[in-house]
Structure formats: C-alpha cells, structure tokens
Scaffold this motif. Structure first.
Motif, PDB file in Angstrom:
ATOM      1  N   PRO A  38       0.776  -1.357   0.199  1.00  0.00           N
ATOM      2  CA  PRO A  38       0.104  -0.007  -0.045  1.00  0.00           C
ATOM      3  C   PRO A  38       0.933   1.191  -0.035  1.00  0.00           C
ATOM      4  N   ARG A  39       0.425   2.358  -0.715  1.00  0.00           N
ATOM      5  CA  ARG A  39       1.260   3.636  -0.629  1.00  0.00           C
ATOM      6  C   ARG A  39       0.005   4.509  -0.229  1.00  0.00           C
ATOM      7  N   ARG A  40       0.217   5.094   0.902  1.00  0.00           N
ATOM      8  CA  ARG A  40      -0.686   5.809   1.743  1.00  0.00           C
ATOM      9  C   ARG A  40      -0.171   7.317   2.079  1.00  0.00           C
ATOM     10  N   ILE A  41      -0.785   8.157   1.727  1.00  0.00           N
ATOM     11  CA  ILE A  41      -0.312   9.554   2.701  1.00  0.00           C
ATOM     12  C   ILE A  41      -1.587   9.899   3.574  1.00  0.00           C
ATOM     13  N   THR A  42      -1.160  10.051   4.791  1.00  0.00           N
ATOM     14  CA  THR A  42      -2.474  10.584   5.720  1.00  0.00           C
ATOM     15  C   THR A  42      -2.026  11.857   6.158  1.00  0.00           C
ATOM     16  N   ILE A  43      -3.015  12.850   6.117  1.00  0.00           N
ATOM     17  CA  ILE A  43      -2.884  14.142   6.616  1.00  0.00           C
ATOM     18  C   ILE A  43      -4.009  14.050   7.825  1.00  0.00           C
ATOM     19  N   THR A  44      -3.430  14.580   9.124  1.00  0.00           N
ATOM     20  CA  THR A  44      -4.204  14.705  10.287  1.00  0.00           C
ATOM     21  C   THR A  44      -4.163  16.174  10.850  1.00  0.00           C
ATOM     22  N   VAL A  45      -5.361  16.666  11.118  1.00  0.00           N
ATOM     23  CA  VAL A  45      -5.209  17.919  11.638  1.00  0.00           C
ATOM     24  C   VAL A  45      -6.050  17.928  13.014  1.00  0.00           C
ATOM     25  N   ALA A  46      -5.427  18.514  14.197  1.00  0.00           N
ATOM     26  CA  ALA A  46      -5.876  18.646  15.584  1.00  0.00           C
ATOM     27  C   ALA A  46      -5.330  19.818  15.901  1.00  0.00           C
ATOM     28  N   ASP A  50      -3.077  20.233  24.684  1.00  0.00           N
ATOM     29  CA  ASP A  50      -2.340  21.182  25.956  1.00  0.00           C
ATOM     30  C   ASP A  50      -2.917  22.547  25.440  1.00  0.00           C
ATOM     31  N   ASP A  51      -3.018  23.077  24.617  1.00  0.00           N
ATOM     32  CA  ASP A  51      -3.368  24.629  24.300  1.00  0.00           C
ATOM     33  C   ASP A  51      -4.291  24.525  22.894  1.00  0.00           C
ATOM     34  N   ASP A  52      -5.313  24.549  22.805  1.00  0.00           N
ATOM     35  CA  ASP A  52      -6.363  24.636  21.597  1.00  0.00           C
ATOM     36  C   ASP A  52      -6.091  25.819  20.570  1.00  0.00           C
ATOM     37  N   SER A  53      -5.001  26.822  21.044  1.00  0.00           N
ATOM     38  CA  SER A  53      -4.674  27.807  20.138  1.00  0.00           C
ATOM     39  C   SER A  53      -3.757  27.346  19.221  1.00  0.00           C
ATOM     40  N   TRP A  54      -2.881  26.394  19.283  1.00  0.00           N
ATOM     41  CA  TRP A  54      -2.197  25.801  18.297  1.00  0.00           C
ATOM     42  C   TRP A  54      -2.660  24.633  17.438  1.00  0.00           C
ATOM     43  N   ILE A  55      -2.340  24.759  16.254  1.00  0.00           N
ATOM     44  CA  ILE A  55      -2.842  23.761  15.089  1.00  0.00           C
ATOM     45  C   ILE A  55      -1.585  22.757  14.887  1.00  0.00           C
ATOM     46  N   THR A  56      -1.915  21.668  14.991  1.00  0.00           N
ATOM     47  CA  THR A  56      -0.982  20.432  14.614  1.00  0.00           C
ATOM     48  C   THR A  56      -1.527  19.802  13.220  1.00  0.00           C
ATOM     49  N   ILE A  57      -0.728  19.735  12.090  1.00  0.00           N
ATOM     50  CA  ILE A  57      -0.823  18.999  11.029  1.00  0.00           C
ATOM     51  C   ILE A  57       0.203  18.045  10.885  1.00  0.00           C
ATOM     52  N   ASP A  58      -0.302  16.675  10.568  1.00  0.00           N
ATOM     53  CA  ASP A  58       0.871  15.791  10.421  1.00  0.00           C
ATOM     54  C   ASP A  58       0.493  15.317   8.908  1.00  0.00           C
ATOM     55  N   VAL A  59       1.626  15.268   8.247  1.00  0.00           N
ATOM     56  CA  VAL A  59       1.477  14.680   6.758  1.00  0.00           C
ATOM     57  C   VAL A  59       2.542  13.298   7.148  1.00  0.00           C
ATOM     58  N   LEU A 122       1.240  25.218  13.906  1.00  0.00           N
ATOM     59  CA  LEU A 122       1.002  26.671  13.563  1.00  0.00           C
ATOM     60  C   LEU A 122       0.160  27.301  14.685  1.00  0.00           C
ATOM     61  N   PRO A 123       0.248  28.579  14.878  1.00  0.00           N
ATOM     62  CA  PRO A 123      -0.480  29.375  15.698  1.00  0.00           C
ATOM     63  C   PRO A 123      -1.949  29.375  15.384  1.00  0.00           C
ATOM     64  N   GLY A 124      -2.954  29.138  16.095  1.00  0.00           N
ATOM     65  CA  GLY A 124      -4.264  29.653  15.774  1.00  0.00           C
ATOM     66  C   GLY A 124      -4.704  30.954  15.954  1.00  0.00           C
ATOM     67  N   LEU A 125      -6.027  31.178  15.913  1.00  0.00           N
ATOM     68  CA  LEU A 125      -6.540  32.527  16.035  1.00  0.00           C
ATOM     69  C   LEU A 125      -6.123  33.295  17.415  1.00  0.00           C
ATOM     70  N   ALA A 126      -6.227  32.435  18.302  1.00  0.00           N
ATOM     71  CA  ALA A 126      -6.061  32.877  19.884  1.00  0.00           C
ATOM     72  C   ALA A 126      -4.488  33.191  20.241  1.00  0.00           C
ATOM     73  N   THR A 127      -3.507  32.543  19.420  1.00  0.00           N
ATOM     74  CA  THR A 127      -2.208  32.675  19.648  1.00  0.00           C
ATOM     75  C   THR A 127      -1.700  33.808  18.998  1.00  0.00           C
ATOM     76  N   GLY A 128      -1.906  33.582  17.662  1.00  0.00           N
ATOM     77  CA  GLY A 128      -1.421  34.828  16.640  1.00  0.00           C
ATOM     78  C   GLY A 128       0.025  35.025  16.891  1.00  0.00           C
ATOM     79  N   ARG A 129       0.398  35.793  15.854  1.00  0.00           N
ATOM     80  CA  ARG A 129       1.912  36.195  15.749  1.00  0.00           C
ATOM     81  C   ARG A 129       2.264  37.362  16.759  1.00  0.00           C
ATOM     82  N   GLY A 130       3.210  37.146  17.739  1.00  0.00           N
ATOM     83  CA  GLY A 130       3.334  38.127  18.518  1.00  0.00           C
ATOM     84  C   GLY A 130       2.619  37.836  19.877  1.00  0.00           C
ATOM     85  N   GLN A 131       1.592  37.251  19.916  1.00  0.00           N
ATOM     86  CA  GLN A 131       0.897  37.182  21.275  1.00  0.00           C
ATOM     87  C   GLN A 131       1.555  36.294  22.356  1.00  0.00           C
ATOM     88  N   ALA A 132       2.216  35.416  22.260  1.00  0.00           N
ATOM     89  CA  ALA A 132       3.089  34.686  23.133  1.00  0.00           C
ATOM     90  C   ALA A 132       4.203  35.692  23.695  1.00  0.00           C
TER      91      ALA A 132
END
Length: 170
Positions: A38-46, A50-59, A122-132
């Motif tokens: 099998p040749r398979r690519i799985t993309i998972t977004v979550a 620990d912090d819902d303002s960060w988005i994790t994307i696995d390829v 990647l930072p989601g809306l709540a984190t934003g660039r510079g918010q940290a």
C-alpha cells in the motif's frame, strides 16, 4: 481548518501554505512511487490537546522513511537524497522557512508504518503572531513574529522517533 469535531482558525498566506503542503505531498508521492502497495499519505489536523490555540498538522506516508543520519539535514538548503538532476534540495528548506514565517515549527518523525511523518505546528487565532511575547511566554521581544515560534512541540505520533526539528530554536 477542521480539527476533530471543531473548526480552528489559522491565519496565514494561503498561497504559501499551499506550497508547504504541495511540497510535502509531492515528496511523499515521489518516494513511494517505486514501492509496491500500500502507498498511502495521511493528513491529520488537530488542535493541540494542551493548548487549543495551536494547530497541529501531520503529513505521514508509507514510504521508506528517512534514515537517522539524513534526518538531521533534510531542512538544509541544497541538501537532497534524490539522484543528480532530479532535485534541487530546496523543497524542505522552503517549507521550513514558510512555516517559521507563520510563527510555527516543523518536525520530522518516523511514521507509524515506517515512512516519514512531518509535523507542522502553527498558531491558531487565539495565539497569533506576537501574542506569546505579549504574554511573556518565551522571553523574546516579539519583533517580526518571532515570539510565536516558542510553542510547545506537542506529542510525537504514536511509536515515533523524532529525527529533526526546525523552527523555534531548531
């Protein structure tokens, strides 16, 4: 972006983020082409647990994986494992640069099926660039969007060995 059952907001340059995913997907397709199914690519977004303002994307793919001695170099400009004339060695360097410019980080793991798994945070809306930086989370001055790069790395995919990280301090 849909993360599980909820929508998460990601701000960024759609064209550049498109380039990130096209590069990762094309790399997976190319390394899996000579393999039997099998040749398979799985993309998972979550949203990070620990912090819902960060988005994790696995390829993740079912290709041959990345040897540990190569894993440390995959994000270097002009480094390639492809035969001469078939690759510039710029794809993953560009991916890293775009992810970092969006305040995120990218890591490489051994995937569950033996292939490669690239994890992008990647930072989601709540984190934003510079918010940290405004919240004093990373000790940086927050100039040029640097502060958001200090996000926690999140957990590795199950049974994964981390090979390389780029971003934050990587």
């Amino acid at each position: 972006v849909w993360a599980g059952d909820a929508a998460a907001t990601l701000h960024g340059d759609a064209d550049l983020l498109h380039q990130v995913f096209i590069n990762l997907l094309m790399n997976s397709v190319q390394v899996m082409a000579p393999r039997n199914a099998p040749r398979r690519i799985t993309i998972t977004v979550a949203a990070a647990s620990d912090d819902d303002s960060w988005i994790t994307i696995d390829v993740e793919d079912t290709g041959p994986g990345v040897p540990p001695d190569v894993g440390d170099r995959v994000f270097e400009p002009f480094f390639t494992t492809k035969p001469t004339g078939e690759g510039t060695g710029l794809g993953l360097a560009v991916v890293r640069s775009i992810v970092e410019d969006h305040g995120g980080l990218i890591s490489l793991y051994h995937g569950q099926g033996g292939g490669a798994c690239f994890r992008i945070r990647l930072p989601g809306l709540a984190t934003g660039r510079g918010q940290a930086a405004q919240d004093g989370q990373d000790g940086q001055d927050g100039q040029d969007g640097q502060a958001a790069r200090a996000a926690p790395a999140g957990g590795a995919p199950a049974d994964a060995q981390q090979l390389a990280t780029a971003g934050a301090d990587g």
